[in-house]
Design a protein around this motif. Structure first.
Motif, mmCIF file in Angstrom:
data_model
loop_
_atom_site.group_PDB
_atom_site.id
_atom_site.type_symbol
_atom_site.label_atom_id
_atom_site.label_comp_id
_atom_site.label_asym_id
_atom_site.label_seq_id
_atom_site.Cartn_x
_atom_site.Cartn_y
_atom_site.Cartn_z
ATOM 1 N N GLN A 1 33.770 37.824 37.825
ATOM 2 C CA GLN A 1 32.595 38.521 38.336
ATOM 3 C C GLN A 1 32.954 39.592 39.364
ATOM 4 O O GLN A 1 32.124 40.417 39.725
ATOM 5 C CB GLN A 1 31.603 37.526 38.962
ATOM 6 C CG GLN A 1 31.913 37.108 40.404
ATOM 7 C CD GLN A 1 33.139 36.238 40.551
ATOM 8 O OE1 GLN A 1 33.692 35.738 39.586
ATOM 9 N NE2 GLN A 1 33.581 36.048 41.787
ATOM 10 N N GLY A 2 34.186 39.574 39.832
ATOM 11 C CA GLY A 2 34.658 40.574 40.774
ATOM 12 C C GLY A 2 34.549 40.140 42.223
ATOM 13 O O GLY A 2 33.735 39.292 42.586
ATOM 14 N N THR A 3 35.378 40.743 43.050
ATOM 15 C CA THR A 3 35.347 40.510 44.489
ATOM 16 C C THR A 3 35.493 41.853 45.195
ATOM 17 O O THR A 3 36.324 42.672 44.820
ATOM 18 C CB THR A 3 36.436 39.513 44.927
ATOM 19 O OG1 THR A 3 36.304 39.222 46.318
ATOM 20 C CG2 THR A 3 37.838 40.043 44.671
ATOM 21 N N GLN A 4 34.657 42.068 46.203
ATOM 22 C CA GLN A 4 34.614 43.367 46.875
ATOM 23 C C GLN A 4 35.736 43.482 47.902
ATOM 24 O O GLN A 4 35.925 42.593 48.735
ATOM 25 C CB GLN A 4 33.263 43.550 47.578
ATOM 26 C CG GLN A 4 33.146 44.818 48.406
ATOM 27 C CD GLN A 4 33.069 46.064 47.546
ATOM 28 O OE1 GLN A 4 32.344 46.118 46.561
ATOM 29 N NE2 GLN A 4 33.817 47.103 47.930
ATOM 30 N N VAL A 5 36.437 44.595 47.842
ATOM 31 C CA VAL A 5 37.440 44.939 48.848
ATOM 32 C C VAL A 5 37.014 46.254 49.486
ATOM 33 O O VAL A 5 36.781 47.245 48.782
ATOM 34 C CB VAL A 5 38.841 45.073 48.223
ATOM 35 C CG1 VAL A 5 39.833 45.619 49.241
ATOM 36 C CG2 VAL A 5 39.307 43.727 47.684
ATOM 37 N N THR A 6 36.906 46.254 50.794
ATOM 38 C CA THR A 6 36.537 47.465 51.529
ATOM 39 C C THR A 6 37.629 47.781 52.536
ATOM 40 O O THR A 6 37.963 46.935 53.367
ATOM 41 C CB THR A 6 35.193 47.298 52.248
ATOM 42 O OG1 THR A 6 34.185 46.954 51.285
ATOM 43 C CG2 THR A 6 34.787 48.580 52.958
ATOM 44 N N VAL A 7 38.163 48.975 52.437
ATOM 45 C CA VAL A 7 39.236 49.411 53.330
ATOM 46 C C VAL A 7 38.683 50.511 54.228
ATOM 47 O O VAL A 7 38.316 51.585 53.761
ATOM 48 C CB VAL A 7 40.448 49.923 52.543
ATOM 49 C CG1 VAL A 7 41.592 50.252 53.495
ATOM 50 C CG2 VAL A 7 40.893 48.887 51.514
ATOM 51 N N ARG B 1 44.998 39.301 50.181
ATOM 52 C CA ARG B 1 45.487 38.592 48.997
ATOM 53 C C ARG B 1 44.300 38.111 48.188
ATOM 54 O O ARG B 1 43.506 37.286 48.673
ATOM 55 C CB ARG B 1 46.351 37.400 49.392
ATOM 56 C CG ARG B 1 47.040 36.729 48.221
ATOM 57 C CD ARG B 1 47.552 35.363 48.606
ATOM 58 N NE ARG B 1 48.520 34.820 47.663
ATOM 59 C CZ ARG B 1 48.781 33.519 47.524
ATOM 60 N NH1 ARG B 1 48.172 32.643 48.295
ATOM 61 N NH2 ARG B 1 49.691 33.114 46.653
ATOM 62 N N LEU B 2 44.178 38.618 46.992
ATOM 63 C CA LEU B 2 43.137 38.192 46.082
ATOM 64 C C LEU B 2 43.644 37.031 45.236
ATOM 65 O O LEU B 2 44.818 36.989 44.866
ATOM 66 C CB LEU B 2 42.694 39.339 45.185
ATOM 67 C CG LEU B 2 42.219 40.611 45.884
ATOM 68 C CD1 LEU B 2 41.730 41.624 44.839
ATOM 69 C CD2 LEU B 2 41.145 40.318 46.903
ATOM 70 N N GLY C 1 38.787 36.155 47.814
ATOM 71 C CA GLY C 1 39.737 36.755 48.740
ATOM 72 C C GLY C 1 39.424 38.170 49.185
ATOM 73 O O GLY C 1 40.141 38.731 50.013
ATOM 74 N N GLY C 2 38.374 38.750 48.621
ATOM 75 C CA GLY C 2 38.010 40.097 49.041
ATOM 76 C C GLY C 2 37.450 40.102 50.459
ATOM 77 O O GLY C 2 37.205 39.063 51.059
#
Length: 128
Positions: free
Chosen positions: A120-126, A19-20, A8-9
């Motif tokens: 493992q993580g998901t990237q969110v860029t704002v 929404r993740l 969801g990132g």
């Protein structure tokens, strides 16, 4: 053991929403409190939000309180993080984590060491 996979990132403008989702494997998912953490480049990983095993109790970092909402669906083995009014400082890799137990006590809500399983993580860029 619980295995976790985030999704969801993405890239969103400041003020927007994402929404993740975190999909958990394992039949004992409902025995784990769940948390979301984030780590920006060059910074330490920090606590964002957590929810008790049954979903009745939640805990938030002050920086996201009122803007983010954590929820879970134990029937689907899913945890969610609804992020509204996103800010550029929210740019980070977001991690889902599982802590054994029904409900953390005191500072255990936010302590990374108490969370035994990580995605493992998901990237969110704002963008500003």
């Amino acid at each position: 053991q619980v295995q976790l996979v985030e999704s969801g990132g993405g890239l969103v403008q400041a003020g927007g929403s994402l929404r993740l989702s975190c999909a958990a494997s394992g039949r004992t998912f409902s025995n784990y409190a769940m948390g979301w953490f984030r780590q920006a480049t060059g910074k330490e990983r920090e606590f964002v939000a957590a929810i008790s095993a049954g979903g009745g109790t939640t805990y938030y970092a002050d920086s996201v309180k009122g803007r983010f909402t954590i929820s879970r669906d134990n029937a689907k083995n899913m945890v969610y993080l609804q992020m509204n009014s996103l800010k550029p400082e929210g740019t980070a890799v977001y991690y889902c984590a599982a802590q054994p137990g029904i409900i953390p006590r005191g500072s255990r809500w936010t302590m990374m060491l108490e969370y035994r399983n990580w995605g493992q993580g998901t990237q969110v860029t704002v963008s500003s």
